[in-house]
Design a protein around this motif. Structure first.
Motif, PDB file in Angstrom:
ATOM      1  N   ALA A  99      18.181   5.475 -45.291  1.00 59.86           N
ATOM      2  CA  ALA A  99      18.751   6.284 -46.361  1.00 59.86           C
ATOM      3  C   ALA A  99      18.852   7.743 -45.929  1.00 59.86           C
ATOM      4  CB  ALA A  99      17.898   6.163 -47.625  1.00 59.86           C
ATOM      5  N   SER A 100      19.926   8.387 -46.373  1.00 65.08           N
ATOM      6  CA  SER A 100      20.098   9.802 -46.019  1.00 65.08           C
ATOM      7  C   SER A 100      20.702  10.560 -47.196  1.00 65.08           C
ATOM      8  CB  SER A 100      20.947   9.943 -44.752  1.00 65.08           C
ATOM      9  OG  SER A 100      22.209   9.307 -44.903  1.00 65.08           O
ATOM     10  N   THR A 101      22.006  10.826 -47.164  1.00 60.81           N
ATOM     11  CA  THR A 101      22.643  11.646 -48.187  1.00 60.81           C
ATOM     12  C   THR A 101      22.428  11.071 -49.592  1.00 60.81           C
ATOM     13  OG1 THR A 101      24.370  12.192 -46.594  1.00 60.81           O
ATOM     14  CG2 THR A 101      24.806  12.733 -48.895  1.00 60.81           C
ATOM     15  N   PRO A 102      21.807  11.820 -50.496  1.00 62.07           N
ATOM     16  CA  PRO A 102      21.573  11.293 -51.843  1.00 62.07           C
ATOM     17  C   PRO A 102      22.869  11.201 -52.649  1.00 62.07           C
ATOM     18  CG  PRO A 102      20.846  13.573 -51.701  1.00 62.07           C
ATOM     19  CD  PRO A 102      21.223  13.155 -50.315  1.00 62.07           C
ATOM     20  N   ARG A 103      22.899  10.229 -53.556  1.00 61.42           N
ATOM     21  CA  ARG A 103      23.998  10.061 -54.518  1.00 61.42           C
ATOM     22  C   ARG A 103      25.368   9.979 -53.837  1.00 61.42           C
ATOM     23  NH1 ARG A 103      21.884  13.881 -59.577  1.00 61.42           N
ATOM     24  NH2 ARG A 103      19.652  13.455 -59.218  1.00 61.42           N
ATOM     25  N   ALA A 104      25.412   9.284 -52.709  1.00 62.69           N
ATOM     26  CA  ALA A 104      26.642   9.192 -51.925  1.00 62.69           C
ATOM     27  C   ALA A 104      27.607   8.148 -52.469  1.00 62.69           C
ATOM     28  CB  ALA A 104      26.299   8.877 -50.466  1.00 62.69           C
ATOM     29  N   LEU A 105      27.117   7.244 -53.315  1.00 64.19           N
ATOM     30  CA  LEU A 105      27.955   6.190 -53.886  1.00 64.19           C
ATOM     31  C   LEU A 105      27.742   6.155 -55.388  1.00 64.19           C
ATOM     32  CD1 LEU A 105      29.836   3.690 -53.076  1.00 64.19           C
ATOM     33  CD2 LEU A 105      27.775   2.320 -53.405  1.00 64.19           C
TER      34      LEU A 105
END
Length: 225
Positions: A99-105
């Motif tokens: 997991a990396s970039t939050p709220r990416a989807l």
């Protein structure tokens, strides 16, 4: 001199082997130290409660409001052991790896690969702005022209068996092995998914609140060499 060198080499090998096989818990049984919560509803709703709690020594996802419990640290090359159960109704949850970039989807899910825990679907892969390849892709993911990692695309890759889960209310063991750009998933000792060419090889680990109560009694990580 040669004898001392040999002993040094042997000791180094034994130390390396021991280290690589030593697991440690990501959950201390008392609080959520080492984790942080990302629940969009808590941004604007002052009455929204944290859906992740500690109860009777277990980490519990209450399911709502929806969001994620994310490790503070980034991990690479490891084996993760998760023991979980749905104590009430059959439901949905998942373990997100790399997991990396939050709220990416959907302004909710962090960029990651999900190892699905949904009742009767445990072991599916879901591609969340990251991708992975498995054998028989078209059979398990659908028509190639519909594949993708964003909204509206075929992001689900079905597991190899839906018969590996325990009856509702019993404890399941999911093991996720991440090594390089490969990911393997076992459910109760059955290999239920295996992918390669993953577009990520490291990241945080996240647990979901996705509408259902889930209890976790073990979240343990073993580093791999």
């Amino acid at each position: 001199m040669k004898k001392n060198l040999l002993l040094t080499i042997v000791a180094a090998i034994l130390y390396s082997t021991t280290w690589s096989q030593t697991s440690y818990s990501l959950f201390n049984g008392k609080d959520l130290s080492g984790w942080h919560v990302d629940v969009p509803a808590m941004d604007t709703n002052s009455s929204a409660k944290n859906p992740f709690i500690v109860r009777d020594g277990m980490l519990v996802s209450l399911g709502n409001p929806k969001g994620h419990l994310i490790t503070d640290s980034v991990y690479q090359n490891y084996r993760l052991r998760v023991e979980y159960r749905f104590p009430g109704n059959p439901g949905n949850c998942g373990v997100l790896i790399h997991a990396s970039t939050p709220r990416a989807l959907y302004k909710m899910f962090p960029k990651s690969i999900e190892a699905q825990m949904m009742h009767e679907n445990a072991g599916d892969f879901w591609c969340i702005q990251e991708d992975i390849t498995v054998p028989d892709m078209e059979t398990r993911r659908g028509p190639k022209n519909e594949w993708g990692v964003s909204e509206g695309k075929q992001r689900r890759i079905k597991n190899l068996t839906d018969s590996s889960e325990k009856p509702l209310g019993e404890w399941n063991t999911m093991i996720i092995e991440c090594k390089g750009n490969t990911i393997k998933v076992w459910v109760n000792n059955d290999l239920v998914n295996e992918g390669y060419n993953c577009t990520a090889s490291k990241g945080q680990i996240a647990l979901q609140a996705e509408g259902s109560e889930v209890e976790f009694r073990t979240v343990a990580l073993t580093p791999l060499k």
